[in-house]
Design an enzyme around this catalytic site. Structure first.
Site, PDB file in Angstrom:
ATOM      1  N   TRP A 109       0.853  -1.188   0.000  1.00 14.49           N
ATOM      2  CA  TRP A 109       0.000   0.000   0.000  1.00 14.49           C
ATOM      3  C   TRP A 109       0.885   1.231   0.000  1.00 14.49           C
ATOM      4  O   TRP A 109       2.028   1.192   0.470  1.00 14.49           O
ATOM      5  CB  TRP A 109      -0.910  -0.006   1.236  1.00 14.49           C
ATOM      6  CG  TRP A 109      -1.800  -1.220   1.324  1.00 14.49           C
ATOM      7  CD1 TRP A 109      -1.572  -2.328   2.081  1.00 14.49           C
ATOM      8  CD2 TRP A 109      -3.031  -1.454   0.624  1.00 14.49           C
ATOM      9  NE1 TRP A 109      -2.596  -3.246   1.900  1.00 14.49           N
ATOM     10  CE2 TRP A 109      -3.503  -2.728   1.015  1.00 14.49           C
ATOM     11  CE3 TRP A 109      -3.782  -0.719  -0.288  1.00 14.49           C
ATOM     12  CZ2 TRP A 109      -4.688  -3.277   0.519  1.00 14.49           C
ATOM     13  CZ3 TRP A 109      -4.959  -1.260  -0.771  1.00 14.49           C
ATOM     14  CH2 TRP A 109      -5.403  -2.524  -0.372  1.00 14.49           C
TER      15      TRP A 109
ATOM     16  N   TRP B 105      -5.896  -0.453   4.227  1.00 19.51           N
ATOM     17  CA  TRP B 105      -7.212  -0.513   4.879  1.00 19.51           C
ATOM     18  C   TRP B 105      -7.115  -0.405   6.394  1.00 19.51           C
ATOM     19  O   TRP B 105      -8.038   0.052   7.061  1.00 19.51           O
ATOM     20  CB  TRP B 105      -7.966  -1.790   4.477  1.00 19.51           C
ATOM     21  CG  TRP B 105      -7.229  -3.072   4.770  1.00 19.51           C
ATOM     22  CD1 TRP B 105      -6.356  -3.714   3.947  1.00 19.51           C
ATOM     23  CD2 TRP B 105      -7.285  -3.861   5.975  1.00 19.51           C
ATOM     24  NE1 TRP B 105      -5.857  -4.846   4.550  1.00 19.51           N
ATOM     25  CE2 TRP B 105      -6.420  -4.967   5.793  1.00 19.51           C
ATOM     26  CE3 TRP B 105      -7.978  -3.748   7.170  1.00 19.51           C
ATOM     27  CZ2 TRP B 105      -6.224  -5.950   6.773  1.00 19.51           C
ATOM     28  CZ3 TRP B 105      -7.787  -4.721   8.148  1.00 19.51           C
ATOM     29  CH2 TRP B 105      -6.916  -5.807   7.945  1.00 19.51           C
TER      30      TRP B 105
ATOM     31  N   TRP C 226     -14.197  -3.157   6.621  1.00 19.71           N
ATOM     32  CA  TRP C 226     -12.977  -2.678   5.942  1.00 19.71           C
ATOM     33  C   TRP C 226     -12.389  -3.732   5.022  1.00 19.71           C
ATOM     34  O   TRP C 226     -11.989  -3.431   3.899  1.00 19.71           O
ATOM     35  CB  TRP C 226     -11.943  -2.186   6.977  1.00 19.71           C
ATOM     36  CG  TRP C 226     -12.232  -0.758   7.283  1.00 19.71           C
ATOM     37  CD1 TRP C 226     -12.954  -0.271   8.331  1.00 19.71           C
ATOM     38  CD2 TRP C 226     -11.900   0.373   6.466  1.00 19.71           C
ATOM     39  NE1 TRP C 226     -13.087   1.087   8.227  1.00 19.71           N
ATOM     40  CE2 TRP C 226     -12.442   1.512   7.098  1.00 19.71           C
ATOM     41  CE3 TRP C 226     -11.200   0.546   5.281  1.00 19.71           C
ATOM     42  CZ2 TRP C 226     -12.307   2.803   6.568  1.00 19.71           C
ATOM     43  CZ3 TRP C 226     -11.058   1.822   4.751  1.00 19.71           C
ATOM     44  CH2 TRP C 226     -11.609   2.933   5.392  1.00 19.71           C
TER      45      TRP C 226
HETATM   46  C1  LIG Z   1     -16.065   0.158   6.543  1.00 17.55           C
HETATM   47  C2  LIG Z   1     -17.193  -0.228   7.460  1.00 17.55           C
HETATM   48  C3  LIG Z   1     -17.014  -0.164   8.843  1.00 17.55           C
HETATM   49  C4  LIG Z   1     -18.053  -0.537   9.716  1.00 17.55           C
HETATM   50  N1  LIG Z   1     -17.839  -0.488  11.069  1.00 17.55           N
HETATM   51  C5  LIG Z   1     -18.826  -0.884  11.924  1.00 17.55           C
HETATM   52  C6  LIG Z   1     -18.611  -0.873  13.331  1.00 17.55           C
HETATM   53  O1  LIG Z   1     -17.529  -0.559  13.833  1.00 17.55           O
HETATM   54  N2  LIG Z   1     -19.662  -1.238  14.130  1.00 17.55           N
HETATM   55  C7  LIG Z   1     -20.883  -1.617  13.618  1.00 17.55           C
HETATM   56  O2  LIG Z   1     -21.798  -1.919  14.392  1.00 17.55           O
HETATM   57  N3  LIG Z   1     -21.082  -1.673  12.288  1.00 17.55           N
HETATM   58  C8  LIG Z   1     -20.112  -1.314  11.425  1.00 17.55           C
HETATM   59  N4  LIG Z   1     -20.332  -1.354  10.072  1.00 17.55           N
HETATM   60  C9  LIG Z   1     -21.605  -1.904   9.574  1.00 17.55           C
HETATM   61  C10 LIG Z   1     -22.720  -0.886   9.329  1.00 17.55           C
HETATM   62  O3  LIG Z   1     -22.238   0.199   8.589  1.00 17.55           O
HETATM   63  C11 LIG Z   1     -23.354  -0.365  10.611  1.00 17.55           C
HETATM   64  O4  LIG Z   1     -23.674  -1.437  11.468  1.00 17.55           O
HETATM   65  C12 LIG Z   1     -24.650   0.387  10.290  1.00 17.55           C
HETATM   66  O5  LIG Z   1     -24.373   1.476   9.450  1.00 17.55           O
HETATM   67  C13 LIG Z   1     -25.284   0.871  11.567  1.00 17.55           C
HETATM   68  O6  LIG Z   1     -26.432   1.605  11.278  1.00 17.55           O
HETATM   69  P1  LIG Z   1     -27.869   1.109  11.731  1.00 17.55           P
HETATM   70  O7  LIG Z   1     -27.847   0.733  13.162  1.00 17.55           O
HETATM   71  O8  LIG Z   1     -28.834   2.152  11.312  1.00 17.55           O
HETATM   72  O9  LIG Z   1     -28.011  -0.202  10.860  1.00 17.55           O
HETATM   73  P2  LIG Z   1     -29.285  -1.005  10.310  1.00 17.55           P
HETATM   74  O10 LIG Z   1     -29.240  -0.888   8.835  1.00 17.55           O
HETATM   75  O11 LIG Z   1     -30.523  -0.632  10.988  1.00 17.55           O
HETATM   76  O12 LIG Z   1     -28.902  -2.517  10.660  1.00 17.55           O
HETATM   77  C14 LIG Z   1     -29.276  -3.134  11.902  1.00 17.55           C
HETATM   78  C15 LIG Z   1     -28.068  -3.636  12.632  1.00 17.55           C
HETATM   79  O13 LIG Z   1     -27.435  -4.672  11.897  1.00 17.55           O
HETATM   80  C16 LIG Z   1     -26.022  -4.598  12.074  1.00 17.55           C
HETATM   81  N5  LIG Z   1     -25.406  -4.351  10.767  1.00 17.55           N
HETATM   82  C17 LIG Z   1     -25.931  -3.658   9.734  1.00 17.55           C
HETATM   83  N6  LIG Z   1     -25.099  -3.704   8.674  1.00 17.55           N
HETATM   84  C18 LIG Z   1     -24.026  -4.422   9.056  1.00 17.55           C
HETATM   85  C19 LIG Z   1     -22.825  -4.820   8.408  1.00 17.55           C
HETATM   86  N7  LIG Z   1     -22.553  -4.504   7.138  1.00 17.55           N
HETATM   87  N8  LIG Z   1     -21.930  -5.534   9.114  1.00 17.55           N
HETATM   88  C20 LIG Z   1     -22.180  -5.894  10.391  1.00 17.55           C
HETATM   89  N9  LIG Z   1     -23.303  -5.559  11.055  1.00 17.55           N
HETATM   90  C21 LIG Z   1     -24.215  -4.831  10.395  1.00 17.55           C
HETATM   91  C22 LIG Z   1     -25.754  -3.434  13.014  1.00 17.55           C
HETATM   92  O14 LIG Z   1     -25.628  -3.923  14.320  1.00 17.55           O
HETATM   93  C23 LIG Z   1     -26.999  -2.584  12.843  1.00 17.55           C
HETATM   94  O15 LIG Z   1     -27.294  -1.787  13.955  1.00 17.55           O
HETATM   95  C24 LIG Z   1     -19.292  -0.982   9.177  1.00 17.55           C
HETATM   96  C25 LIG Z   1     -19.462  -1.037   7.787  1.00 17.55           C
HETATM   97  C26 LIG Z   1     -18.429  -0.661   6.943  1.00 17.55           C
HETATM   98  C27 LIG Z   1     -18.640  -0.728   5.457  1.00 17.55           C
END
Ligand SMILES: Cc1cc2nc3c(=O)[nH]c(=O)nc-3n(C[C@H](O)[C@H](O)[C@H](O)COP(=O)(O)OP(=O)(O)OC[C@H]3O[C@@H](n4cnc5c(N)ncnc54)[C@H](O)[C@@H]3O)c2cc1C
Length: 471
Positions: free
Chosen positions: A309, A362, A385
């Site tokens: 990277w 990343w 990530w």
């Molecule tokens: C680069 C990156 C980093 C992220 N870092 C985190 C983090 O540190 N902590 C975190 O909780 N989520 C993380 N996520 C996943 C996701 O973005 C968030 O959980 C979500 O945006 C939270 O918003 P919400 O509660 O409205 O989700 P909603 O859309 O309402 O989803 C409900 C629940 O499902 C879980 N969830 C949803 N999407 C994901 C996903 N892709 N992966 C794992 N769990 C998910 C979360 O617990 C979330 O609260 C990351 C995603 C990306 C792409």
């Protein structure tokens, strides 16, 4: 003799198997929480996340007090200090068993093993329950008994064995026989002082469950349709509460099942689509539990570990500050910097831009997100990530590189999200806002794009292809 419940990522009284077990013993029950400030710092936990935990602890103490269970809150620098504090508590309170929810990071597992061994020498058993996830890591495996590395078959297998799980949430303990008055460690006033203020996210169990109820009753039906549009309040914003276990997967699932019995297992419906997101969370936690490389900061796909990277501190800083000249990326990064939360679609866009267009490691992005996110959680953050960088399990294929401009046009068509977070662009029309021309940029004092998107995309694909061929 008495039981000690050690709270970690399960800060709730409802559907709490540890509390339930301890209270069924009929013995006095004490709760404890150990604040490990240096460890939090080492793991890049954000100040907002720490503030949330401290605020939540005050609320939990009150919720436990309603059941006549005291919550003792102690501070020790790091995981090494936990054993000393627990031994002291066991001695002072005549504890005959320590009860806790399993944790899955490598360092947490090692800490627990050490404590388990040390307490065993004093004939104090340490009993672990599954509290962070519904399905314990290792419970759902491939036909060969291996952990799933791909989400879709994992989610199918996860759903297939749902009938084995009791979804009706466990009640909070009834008023437990009154404990004698004890020293509860840090006072609420001290917690508030350390927290540096009130969290603006719901912290009491009641507030969080009301929020969950409202989301499931009023919004989840439209979730699938609107969840990718960052200016719409279409997602639950429950990630903070889930990250700290203020409610369990079972509580959410039970509510979905009761409210949408015909739909909740069908990912083409709003409720089923939301359940899939909860399963993504469980998927990443089972990976964390079963692959030490995640805690060790190594790329999941070993063939991508040799990628060189670029080192470009100026570009990294511009990305962190939301000054890349790519409006949707800057909007996301400024949202993160301001409120400690970012919409999922925009997290993917910002992450892809860092790795694929800027060709930066990343791990730099993962670390920065963790240092800012209020919902920061190693499993999901690392999973997100590595998915974006194409280094993870079931990751985006390396040749699929997001174009942030077309993502922005598709998911923020009127530019409302950008307008909200990027002040300089607030007066621009929907036609201009996604990629303003040079004259407009100069006029509103908005930077030129940090990289050429087409060229950097081509270069990223070529670099990945070369790396894959080499291996
Ligand atoms: C680069 C990156 C980093 C992220 N870092 C985190 C983090 O540190 N902590 C975190 O909780 N989520 C993380 N996520 C996943 C996701 O973005 C968030 O959980 C979500 O945006 C939270 O918003 P919400 O509660 O409205 O989700 P909603 O859309 O309402 O989803 C409900 C629940 O499902 C879980 N969830 C949803 N999407 C994901 C996903 N892709 N992966 C794992 N769990 C998910 C979360 O617990 C979330 O609260 C990351 C995603 C990306 C792409």
């Amino acid at each position: 003799m008495a039981k000690l419940v050690w709270f970690r990522h399960d800060l709730r009284t409802l559907d709490n198997p540890m509390l339930n077990y301890a209270c069924r013993s009929g013995q006095p029950v004490y709760g404890c929480y150990l604040i490990t400030a240096q460890q939090w710092q080492r793991q890049n936990h954000s100040p907002l996340r720490n503030q949330y935990v401290l605020n939540r602890l005050s609320a939990l103490r009150q919720e436990l007090a309603d059941c006549h269970i005291p919550l003792i809150i102690k501070s020790c620098d790091d995981y090494d200090g936990c054993l000393y504090e627990l031994e002291q508590l066991c001695m002072q309170l005549a504890i005959d068993e320590v009860v806790m929810g399993a944790e899955y990071g490598l360092w947490e597992r090692q800490r627990d093993e050490k404590i388990h061994a040390a307490l065993a020498t004093q004939s104090i058993p340490m009993t672990r329950f599954t509290s962070q996830v519904l399905v314990a890591p290792g419970e759902v495996t491939t036909a060969q008994g291996q952990p799933y590395r791909v989400f879709t078959p994992f989610s199918k297998a996860w759903k297939a064995q749902l009938s084995l799980h009791e979804l009706s949430p466990l009640a909070a303990p009834k008023q437990h026989p009154q404990n004698t008055k004890i020293d509860e460690g840090l006072s609420d006033a001290q917690l508030t002082r350390f927290a540096g203020g009130e969290s603006c996210w719901p912290v009491t169990q009641e507030q969080v469950l009301n929020h969950l109820n409202l989301f499931v009753k009023q919004k989840v039906s439209h979730y699938q349709q609107w969840r990718d549009f960052p200016s719409e309040p279409a997602t639950s914003r429950l990630s903070v509460a889930l990250a700290h276990g203020v409610f369990s997967t079972a509580q959410a699932l039970h509510l979905l099942q009761q409210s949408y019995p015909e739909q909740y297992l069908d990912p083409k419906t709003g409720p089923g689509c939301w359940l899939n997101e909860l399963i993504w969370r469980e998927f990443y936690i089972q990976l964390l539990a079963q692959f030490d490389t995640i805690s060790q900061g190594l790329a999941f796909k070993s063939e991508t570990r040799a990628i060189q990277w670029e080192q470009n501190p100026a570009a990294l800083t511009a990305w962190q500050q939301g000054k890349t000249g790519i409006p949707i990326v800057d909007a996301g990064m400024r949202q993160l910097n301001e409120i400690g939360w970012m919409h999922n679609r925009v997290r993917m866009i910002c992450a892809s831009f860092l790795c694929k267009n800027l060709w930066l490691d990343w791990r730099e992005g993962e670390k920065y997100f963790m240092s800012k996110l209020i919902d920061g959680h190693l499993a999901s953050n690392n999973g997100g990530w590595q998915w974006s960088a194409s280094t993870g399990t079931d990751a985006a294929p390396y040749f699929r590189v997001f174009n942030p401009i077309s993502q922005s046009q598709k998911f923020d068509p009127q530019g409302d999200y950008i307008r909200h977070w990027v002040n300089e662009l607030a007066s621009l029309s929907a036609a201009q806002i996604h990629d303003p021309d040079n004259t407009v940029r100069q006029k509103v004092n908005y930077p030129q794009p940090l990289v050429d998107l087409k060229q950097s995309r081509k270069q990223a694909i070529a670099r990945f292809a070369a790396q894959t061929k080499r291996d």
